[in-house]
Scaffold this motif. Structure first.
Motif, mmCIF file in Angstrom:
data_model
loop_
_atom_site.group_PDB
_atom_site.id
_atom_site.type_symbol
_atom_site.label_atom_id
_atom_site.label_comp_id
_atom_site.label_asym_id
_atom_site.label_seq_id
_atom_site.Cartn_x
_atom_site.Cartn_y
_atom_site.Cartn_z
ATOM 1 N N LEU A 1 16.073 -3.470 19.379
ATOM 2 C CA LEU A 1 15.101 -4.824 19.473
ATOM 3 C C LEU A 1 14.054 -3.930 18.385
ATOM 4 O O LEU A 1 13.755 -4.379 16.705
ATOM 5 C CB LEU A 1 14.044 -4.537 20.283
ATOM 6 C CG LEU A 1 12.504 -5.180 20.003
ATOM 7 C CD1 LEU A 1 13.285 -7.063 19.552
ATOM 8 C CD2 LEU A 1 11.969 -5.691 21.605
ATOM 9 N N GLY A 2 13.605 -2.244 18.397
ATOM 10 C CA GLY A 2 12.881 -1.260 17.574
ATOM 11 C C GLY A 2 13.425 -1.273 16.152
ATOM 12 O O GLY A 2 13.061 -1.356 14.906
ATOM 13 N N SER B 1 3.615 -5.281 11.891
ATOM 14 C CA SER B 1 3.483 -6.969 13.188
ATOM 15 C C SER B 1 4.531 -6.566 13.828
ATOM 16 O O SER B 1 4.986 -7.177 15.567
ATOM 17 C CB SER B 1 4.357 -7.687 11.937
ATOM 18 O OG SER B 1 3.556 -8.292 11.137
ATOM 19 N N VAL B 2 6.084 -5.835 13.127
ATOM 20 C CA VAL B 2 7.184 -5.468 14.572
ATOM 21 C C VAL B 2 6.005 -4.274 15.716
ATOM 22 O O VAL B 2 6.523 -4.989 17.083
ATOM 23 C CB VAL B 2 7.559 -4.076 14.151
ATOM 24 C CG1 VAL B 2 8.674 -2.973 15.076
ATOM 25 C CG2 VAL B 2 8.399 -4.758 12.315
ATOM 26 N N LEU B 3 4.705 -3.644 15.964
ATOM 27 C CA LEU B 3 4.025 -2.957 16.315
ATOM 28 C C LEU B 3 3.680 -3.810 17.802
ATOM 29 O O LEU B 3 3.779 -3.615 19.063
ATOM 30 C CB LEU B 3 3.604 -1.583 16.185
ATOM 31 C CG LEU B 3 2.752 -1.148 16.647
ATOM 32 C CD1 LEU B 3 3.894 -0.125 18.383
ATOM 33 C CD2 LEU B 3 1.580 0.079 15.975
ATOM 34 N N LEU C 1 4.731 -4.525 21.513
ATOM 35 C CA LEU C 1 3.456 -4.462 22.510
ATOM 36 C C LEU C 1 3.399 -5.889 23.675
ATOM 37 O O LEU C 1 3.405 -5.404 24.232
ATOM 38 C CB LEU C 1 2.705 -4.282 22.621
ATOM 39 C CG LEU C 1 2.389 -1.982 20.958
ATOM 40 C CD1 LEU C 1 1.182 -1.807 19.969
ATOM 41 C CD2 LEU C 1 2.448 -1.224 22.439
ATOM 42 N N LEU C 2 3.172 -6.535 22.724
ATOM 43 C CA LEU C 2 3.013 -7.975 23.359
ATOM 44 C C LEU C 2 3.995 -8.281 24.641
ATOM 45 O O LEU C 2 4.018 -8.819 25.332
ATOM 46 C CB LEU C 2 3.116 -8.937 22.489
ATOM 47 C CG LEU C 2 1.334 -9.313 21.229
ATOM 48 C CD1 LEU C 2 1.315 -10.082 20.355
ATOM 49 C CD2 LEU C 2 0.597 -9.562 22.848
ATOM 50 N N ALA D 1 7.329 4.462 14.219
ATOM 51 C CA ALA D 1 7.213 3.771 12.342
ATOM 52 C C ALA D 1 5.820 3.492 11.794
ATOM 53 O O ALA D 1 5.611 3.723 10.658
ATOM 54 C CB ALA D 1 7.883 2.601 11.676
ATOM 55 N N TRP D 2 5.617 2.733 12.549
ATOM 56 C CA TRP D 2 3.841 3.014 11.964
ATOM 57 C C TRP D 2 3.143 3.677 11.924
ATOM 58 O O TRP D 2 1.998 3.758 10.877
ATOM 59 C CB TRP D 2 2.896 1.666 13.107
ATOM 60 C CG TRP D 2 1.934 0.814 12.629
ATOM 61 C CD1 TRP D 2 1.654 0.379 11.466
ATOM 62 C CD2 TRP D 2 0.663 1.016 13.559
ATOM 63 N NE1 TRP D 2 0.025 -0.195 11.315
ATOM 64 C CE2 TRP D 2 -0.243 0.392 12.528
ATOM 65 C CE3 TRP D 2 0.188 2.069 14.203
ATOM 66 C CZ2 TRP D 2 -1.474 1.035 13.530
ATOM 67 C CZ3 TRP D 2 -1.076 2.171 14.866
ATOM 68 C CH2 TRP D 2 -2.152 1.722 13.758
#
Length: 286
Positions: A67-68, A31-33, A37-38, A190-191
């Motif tokens: 953010l990250g 979800s974070v990635l 990216l969007l 992380a992903w």
């Protein structure tokens, strides 16, 4: 301050959308990635690839933290806490902002700390009630998110103001893509290391991720950080807690969640008073 108010209204939906439709159903790292990216794609068309390396690297570092890293803590918190508890534990962000700002500026402002404390009081009145038994881990995770968000806001505010004061700054829209690129690098790592094959399984979940990424993150963080450069540290700190009453109102009006309306009104009034005090002080000193 109008930008901060608009983004507060925009972000008020995010807590419930994540807590209701994504937490525990979609891998938090995915979800974070997806979100960052969007958001990156939104600003890539405006990005000036000839940005001075120091500016690009600084904005990437700020994005990686604000953010990250913040999102990594933030999404994990929804696996440990309810939406109201996550909202409650964000009340300390204004204190972190004032303390970090004064630390970076090598000074101490009792006024800014007072405004932040008033905002924290208002938020506490709204949300301080019975908590789940094992909430301390969740509390610490949310504080990690709060510290990252506070550090990024202060760093961006000071960096951009110093660039404009020196007369060497590009337009914010031409450089903000670097902010999201930095966040994307953290989210991707992380992903790859911690992510699980737990992806959205409905059009609604994909649509929520698209909204959260392109609008709430892409447009929202750009406008919030731009707004942060236009207000005093005290106002910025107080506005960080304005999200709590608006987030609870969204829960009440759309998802029909229970809310204590008298406490909501009293706490919201105190937060508004903190913002008004900060704005009055800033104008009186001009």
């Amino acid at each position: 301050m109008i930008l901060l108010i608009l983004v507060t209204l925009l972000w008020a939906f995010s807590f419930s959308l994540i807590g209701v439709y994504l937490a525990g159903q979609v891998d938090s790292y995915f979800s974070v990635l997806t979100r960052v990216l969007l958001a990156t794609l939104v600003f890539l068309p405006f990005l000036n690839w000839r940005t001075p390396p120091r500016t690009a690297l600084t904005l990437m570092a700020i994005g990686a933290i604000q953010l990250g890293l913040m999102y990594l803590f933030y999404y994990q918190s929804f696996l440990l806490l309810s939406v109201p508890e996550v909202l409650l534990f964000t009340i300390f962000t204004p204190v972190y902002i004032t303390l970090i700002y004064d630390l970076m500026a090598r000074r101490f402002s009792t006024w800014n700390l007072l405004v932040a404390a008033i905002a924290v009081l208002g938020a506490a009145i709204i949300r301080w009630n019975h908590l789940s038994g094992d909430y301390w881990t969740g509390f610490l995770v949310v504080q990690g998110a709060n510290l990252c968000f506070a550090t990024g806001q202060v760093a961006y505010k000071q960096f951009m103001q110093s660039r404009y004061n020196s007369g060497s700054a590009l337009a914010p829209r031409q450089t903000f893509g670097w902010f999201f690129i930095g966040a994307s690098l953290v989210a991707a790592c992380a992903w790859l290391i911690l992510g699980k094959p737990q992806y959205p399984h409905s059009g609604l979940q994909w649509g929520i991720l698209l909204w959260l990424g392109a609008i709430a993150s892409g447009v929202g963080y750009f406008l919030w950080n731009k707004g942060a450069t236009q207000v005093s540290p005290g106002t910025l700190a107080a506005m960080n807690n304005a999200l709590i009453p608006t987030g609870l109102l969204v829960n009440l009006l759309i998802w029909s969640r229970d809310a204590d309306l008298p406490r909501l009104a009293l706490g919201g009034a105190i937060i508004v008073a903190a913002v008004a005090l900060s704005e009055w002080r800033g104008r009186a000193r001009k």
